[in-house]
Each structure stands twice: as C-alpha cells, then as structure tokens.
Motif scaffolding. Sequence first.
Motif, PDB file in Angstrom:
ATOM      1  N   ASN A 184       0.723  -1.223  -0.087  1.00  0.00           N
ATOM      2  CA  ASN A 184       0.109   0.012  -0.065  1.00  0.00           C
ATOM      3  C   ASN A 184       0.780   1.153   0.076  1.00  0.00           C
ATOM      4  O   ASN A 184       0.423   2.378   0.220  1.00  0.00           O
ATOM      5  N   ILE A 185       1.936   1.001  -0.533  1.00  0.00           N
ATOM      6  CA  ILE A 185       2.858   2.279  -0.415  1.00  0.00           C
ATOM      7  C   ILE A 185       2.368   3.273  -1.476  1.00  0.00           C
ATOM      8  O   ILE A 185       2.020   2.884  -2.669  1.00  0.00           O
TER       9      ILE A 185
ATOM     10  N   ALA B  81      -6.263   8.659   5.359  1.00  0.00           N
ATOM     11  CA  ALA B  81      -6.044   7.465   6.289  1.00  0.00           C
ATOM     12  C   ALA B  81      -5.300   6.338   5.377  1.00  0.00           C
ATOM     13  O   ALA B  81      -4.605   5.605   5.910  1.00  0.00           O
ATOM     14  N   THR B  82      -5.829   6.410   4.253  1.00  0.00           N
ATOM     15  CA  THR B  82      -4.925   5.434   3.231  1.00  0.00           C
ATOM     16  C   THR B  82      -3.540   5.770   3.168  1.00  0.00           C
ATOM     17  O   THR B  82      -2.636   4.860   3.242  1.00  0.00           O
ATOM     18  N   ILE B  83      -3.180   6.987   2.710  1.00  0.00           N
ATOM     19  CA  ILE B  83      -1.796   7.366   2.808  1.00  0.00           C
ATOM     20  C   ILE B  83      -1.013   7.129   4.158  1.00  0.00           C
ATOM     21  O   ILE B  83       0.118   6.497   4.053  1.00  0.00           O
TER      22      ILE B  83
ATOM     23  N   LEU C  20      -5.614   2.647   6.849  1.00  0.00           N
ATOM     24  CA  LEU C  20      -6.610   2.029   5.909  1.00  0.00           C
ATOM     25  C   LEU C  20      -5.679   1.158   4.596  1.00  0.00           C
ATOM     26  O   LEU C  20      -4.799   1.723   4.045  1.00  0.00           O
ATOM     27  N   HIS C  21      -6.192   0.006   4.380  1.00  0.00           N
ATOM     28  CA  HIS C  21      -5.227  -0.868   3.218  1.00  0.00           C
ATOM     29  C   HIS C  21      -6.367  -1.109   2.243  1.00  0.00           C
ATOM     30  O   HIS C  21      -7.531  -1.700   2.267  1.00  0.00           O
ATOM     31  N   ARG C  22      -5.929  -0.337   0.825  1.00  0.00           N
ATOM     32  CA  ARG C  22      -6.817  -0.926  -0.312  1.00  0.00           C
ATOM     33  C   ARG C  22      -6.490  -2.309  -0.772  1.00  0.00           C
ATOM     34  O   ARG C  22      -7.375  -2.856  -1.256  1.00  0.00           O
ATOM     35  N   ASN C  23      -5.024  -2.359  -0.816  1.00  0.00           N
ATOM     36  CA  ASN C  23      -4.579  -3.687  -1.366  1.00  0.00           C
ATOM     37  C   ASN C  23      -4.402  -4.689  -0.424  1.00  0.00           C
ATOM     38  O   ASN C  23      -3.649  -4.398   0.882  1.00  0.00           O
TER      39      ASN C  23
ATOM     40  N   PHE D 197     -17.029   1.980   3.130  1.00  0.00           N
ATOM     41  CA  PHE D 197     -17.667   1.533   4.286  1.00  0.00           C
ATOM     42  C   PHE D 197     -16.751   1.866   5.667  1.00  0.00           C
ATOM     43  O   PHE D 197     -17.002   2.212   6.640  1.00  0.00           O
ATOM     44  N   SER D 198     -15.589   1.117   5.376  1.00  0.00           N
ATOM     45  CA  SER D 198     -14.518   0.964   6.591  1.00  0.00           C
ATOM     46  C   SER D 198     -14.285   2.420   6.888  1.00  0.00           C
ATOM     47  O   SER D 198     -14.246   2.918   8.131  1.00  0.00           O
TER      48      SER D 198
END
Length: 790
Positions: free
Chosen positions: A460-461, A675-677, A681-684, A697-698
């Motif tokens: 998730n980099i 939050a992803t950066i 949170l993790h997309r992958n 949703f998360s």
Amino acid sequence: MPLPPKIAAWFTAQGWVPHPHQIALMETDRDSLLIAPTGGGKTLAGFLPTLAALQAPHKGLHTLYISPLKALTHDIARNLARPVAALDLNIRIEDRTGDTRPGQRARQRVDPPHILLTTPESLALMLSYPQAPLIFGSLRRVVIDEIHALAESKRGDQLMLGLARLRSFAPDLTVTGLSATVENPAKLADFMGGAQVVLADPGPAPDISMLPTHTPPPWAGNGGQYAAGDVMDAIRAARLTLVFINTRAQAELFFQALWAVNPDNLPIGLHHGSLSREVRQKAEAAMAAGQLRAMVCTGSLDLGIDWGDVDLVIQVGAPKNIKRLFQRIGRANHRYDTPSRARIVPANRFEVIECVAALEAVAERDLDGTPHPSAPLDVLCQHILLCACAAPFDAASLYHEVKRAGPYRTLSRADFDACLDFCATGGYALRAYDRWQRLILQENLWQLRDPRAARLLRMNIGTIVNPELMQVRRRGNLARLGEVEESFAASLSPGDTFLIGGQTVRYDRLRDMMLEVTPQPARQPKIAVFSGLKMATSTELSARVLALIGDPSRWEALPKHTRDWLALQKSISALPTPGTLTCETFERSGRAYFCLYGFCGRNAHQTLGLLLTRRMEEDGLGPLGFVATDYALLIWSVDPVLDPAPLLRLENLTEGMEQWLASNALMKRGFRTIATIAGLLHRNLPGTRKSGKQATFSSDILYDTLLKYDPDHLLLRITRDAARHGLVDFERIEAMLASRPEIVHTTPPHVTPLAAPLLLEAGKVPIRGLGAERLLEAEAARMMAEAGLA
C-alpha cells in the motif's frame, strides 16, 4: 571537471557543442537545480557527470534517476543507450517501476545496476527492505526529472523523505533536479534541502496564438467540439500534433469529434490515464514509430517524453494554469534553437478571455504555481512505518534525519511524536484494537510488532489514492479497454452504452468485478464520467483575467464578439475589476438570481455557494440552487438578495465553514485519502483488493468513531487542514475577502451578458446528442437576446 576526451569527441561526432549549463553541472559537486527550456539538453546535463565517472569501474549502484512517470523512465532508457554505446561503457541501465517483473526486482535488491531509473513510489518500496543500506551504500548521484511536478504534490514530500534516508546510507550523495518550468527557483531549491540554482538561456520565445475558427465559441460548455474541423485542418498541415484536453471524458468526446471530420482517415490516437496500460503503450509505440499524425491526450503526456517529430501542440480548452501551458507547449519542436509552435482553442466565450490572458503571461514568461502545504503528516506516518519495515530505528535519530528533508525542516518534535504514536497505537480512540498496534519499543528501538505486517505496508505504498475504479473488458476475447469510476458503473443497466478508448461500447454484465462490454459503433453513447484532474484556474491566471475584463483599454487583444459582450455588460450592469467584488441581483421567470464574480476557481465558488445558500436559508430567502464556474457563482432563490455585504462577512463564512465541514461528505472523502496514505486503511490486501464500497464503508465508520470519541485525533486534524487548503479551496475565499474589497452590487432589469452563460451551465445537464446541441444553441440565442446581445 572538464569534459573527458571521449565525451568531448562524442559531442563533436554529433555536431554538438556543450551548453554552458551542461558544463556547469560537470564542474560542481554541490546539489543543483537546473532550469533549462524544453529541448535544452537537461537530461543529458544531469547524466554527463555519471557518464564521466563510469568510465572508471564502479561496483554497485552509482546513479538513481527519478521521474514522475513510468513512461518517462522507458524514454530515458532509450535515450541513454546511444551515448553509452558510443562511449563503449560497460555499464548496466535498468528501470524499476510498477511494470518491472518481480524476478528482476528481486535481483536488483542483491545485484543493482549502475544506473537505476525509477519513480518515487518504487524508491520508497526499495528503502523499506532490510537490504537498503547495501543497495544504496555505493550511490553517488541522484537525478530528479521534472522536479517541479513532484514538488506540487505529496509525491514530492515522499521523495524528499526518501532522499534524507539515502543521505544516511551515502553521505557523499549529490542531487540534481531538472525542470523547464519553475515560477520560484529559490523556493524549489529550498524544497530540495538547499541547492544551487543553475539557469540556462531560456531559448527562443514560443510561437503561440489562438487557432482561428470558422465559427465563434459557444456561450457555455461544449468542450471545444465546435472547432473540431479547424483542429483537423491544423493536424492535416502538420507532421505530428499533440492535442491536449483538460479532462479524460472531454478527451474521449473530442477524439470522436475529430474522427467525424476526418474524411482522409488520418491516423489519430488517444491517450489518457483511464485507458489500460496495454492500450496506452500501443499508442505510445505507434507515435514513436511515426505511424500517427495526431494524439489526443490529457496530462498523461504533459511531461518530458521526447517525441522528436511533434511540430504542433494544440490546447483545447483554457489551460487553467500558465505553467502547465508552458509545459505542454514544450512538447513541440523539442529542440533548443527552434521555437515551439502551439495553438489554443477556447471552449466558450469566458475561456476566450482566459486564453488571451494566458497568451500574455507566456509572452512575459510569467509562471504561476500550485500552492502545496509543507510537511504533510500523513506522508510522514507512512514513511515511519516503512522505516520500521527495513529495520528497528531510534526515534531521535529518525527525527533528525527527517528534518534534513526540505519540506520537513521546521517539523516540531511534538508533531513527529504524534505521528510516531499514531503509527504505534492508532491513537487514543483506536489503541484498544490489535490491528492498529503496529510498532513496539524494545531496547529503545522502535520496530514492527509483527514482522509479517511489512508485506501489507509495502503493498500500500504511495501517496496517490485513486478513486474507486472498475476494469472494462471486451466480452469474448476479454481484452482490457480501461477503467471507469465505480459510481459510474453502478449507474449502468445492461444495454447502456458509453465511450471508452474512443469507441462506443454496450454494457453487457458485471463479472468478477469487471464490466464486460461489446463494441456498438452505431449507437449514441452515454458518456463515461472519468475522474481525471479537477483543474481550477490558478490564482495568478484568474487575476490576469479579472484585470483584462476590468480595463477596456486592453480589449483590442480580444475578438470583436467578446469586446461587444463585455461592452454590453458594462452598460447594463458593471464590469468586475481588481479590488472590487462585483455582484448582481436580477429576476427571471419568477425567480431571483444573485450572481457573484469572485474569480476564485470552481472549487472555491462551489464551497462559497454551499456556505451562502446556508446563510440565505437562515435569512429566509429560500435558496433553490446554484451553479459555480471558475469565474463566478450564480444562486437562484425565492426572494432576492438586497444587500450582499452581511452574507459575505469573512468571520461568518469561517464559522459556517467549520460547522459545515464537521458533517460534510467531502470531509469523509478527504479522510479516506489521508487514512490510506497514513496506513490506517489498506486498499490492497494479499490475494485481493477491497472494492470501493468496502473501503468507503470502513473509512466512514472510522471517521464517525473518531469524530465522536477522539475529535482531536491526528488524522482528523490533517483532514481539516487539507480540506481548507485543497479539497474545498476555502483559502482562496479567505484571500478574496480578507483584503476587504469594495462590494459593487447592481440590480439590472434582466439577465446580464456575463450571467447568461451561467444560466446555460445550469440547464445543460439532462440530455445528450445532436438534438440536445440544437436545443442548447436555441436557448443560448434566446438568452443572449434577453441580455441585449443579438
């Protein structure tokens, strides 16, 4: 250091003489920022010290080349092959991007090449491995291409943190930044951590003007399709043309419009970020092989790729940003001593003025910039976690290392510790959950609590968080055509048609989270809504447009139809001018209209519309809706705005902004990105990828939880700051109102010439096709007649 004899002989064999800026980089061992025009040999200048040094044996990695685009690394590899072969250098040149095979990546970690071409994300990934000190210990030089493009986003902050880490492994490292378009060289040099600026001769002025068209631009919208025939004539007269369009959806439409007026079937390609990698690479290969006469493209071809035969650039739609226009102009006649040739096609009447203002800025070589806040903490959180993937670290040492990165020079220890605490525990409201307990302190060193987490973090980099996309593939042979947004895919029913890759396709079914489609060339398409780049006119260009409108003595640069339009506005109402804030209140069809000419950009006007309608609701004016453009905001309501001054008090808008942001869906979208950066949170995930619905949703649950139980959480603080800066452009509203401009409020008897295009924008959405265009033209004629312009 003078040119070594072999390199000097190679220059002579090419019939070249080294430019002074190329020699300057040979003679220094300091970090440098080279600013040279397109075609001025910037890339060769960056690599000359490397080629000279590698005439002697060197064990391991010597030079790291970093670019913002994967395609640029392939282009540089091709261009470097010539001098390397001519100089008979026994060196390896390889690239390392998301397209590189896993086996080659693994080998590079134990046996790196002499020159490695990569991107910021791939560098961050390599730095996260325990072998990083061995890989980069022999490194001597880093060359950063198109550094201005990286400095305007979080990718640049990520890269500067990576450079700070590289300097810990290779203290004698020299960094060279390359750019053709820099509005503030000293600021960019400071971003690099302190570099000397090397300025090249700017070269000849570009040959740039408006493209003459047989019909005037429409009053609103259209995307430039009215000029498709004129653009086709220009393509026919040139060798190879790049046709730049500002958005992906408009690129699809204009590509289709060009083919409709292409009776000679001249080969024309299409290139944008929503197309599949295979389709893009096929288009690039056809262009490099001389098989195309034109390429319709977006920002995907903005930067540095040297298509040597391009002799014309056409910008369709106002450029929105002077620096971006400079960059695109430079794609034509990619040679130092030859003027770049470019033509601009405004999409509508307002854009005529913006295009003239942009041409004046180009003539004066006056660049604008895209403001970017320093030291984003979400990027720092990701960096801390990746450092832990590589090896245990001492907090104080890492803090001092981070402060060597230009954007983080003034980082406080309190902010660093807040990021470290978030990485270790997730923050106050989340520390009870094991999944966010990621770091642990042992023997005064921070390390991963579970080493297996490194895989997930590496997957998730990056700082680019794309919208939720779904693959589109052709039914039967399953060839991938590209991607569309999940929200668009959800609106489709079997049998619906849309445009992608320049062709109309019919949606058949959803299978394995992919849209399966069948080509339907005869059907009228439903238009795919690609996310693309939401560009707003820059502050500097907006100021130029406002100054041009407000000064009739400068109107000679404008076409007659535009001069007549502005003159009628002046006689009926008032012209917007610098230092004033012009507003109008008029009635039409039983509704009250309030028009404000803020010239703040579309995002800021959108935000202002939400805030003003909220205040109007409280005042009982009954607002019914609004429309925002780059130049103005139009609100319609039951009762009229009689005095705009109370509505426009900055303190009231600021209070309303805070209340609105707290519960707004935009904040949740911004939080999801941050939050992803930051790694919350993790997309992958191993073996799968979260769907957009799952991720949303998360994210929404987390946002609501933190807002309720931990409103001062680090990520909420970052989200609020980011929202004010970029997501809703409230800073531009503050800048407009903080100077206390004179409010000029008029009450014309009917719709005004400048307001009429906004009404057309408001009514343009429901229907498509030729019938819709005819209806729009008829409505435009009626509106202009009502405004007094026949």
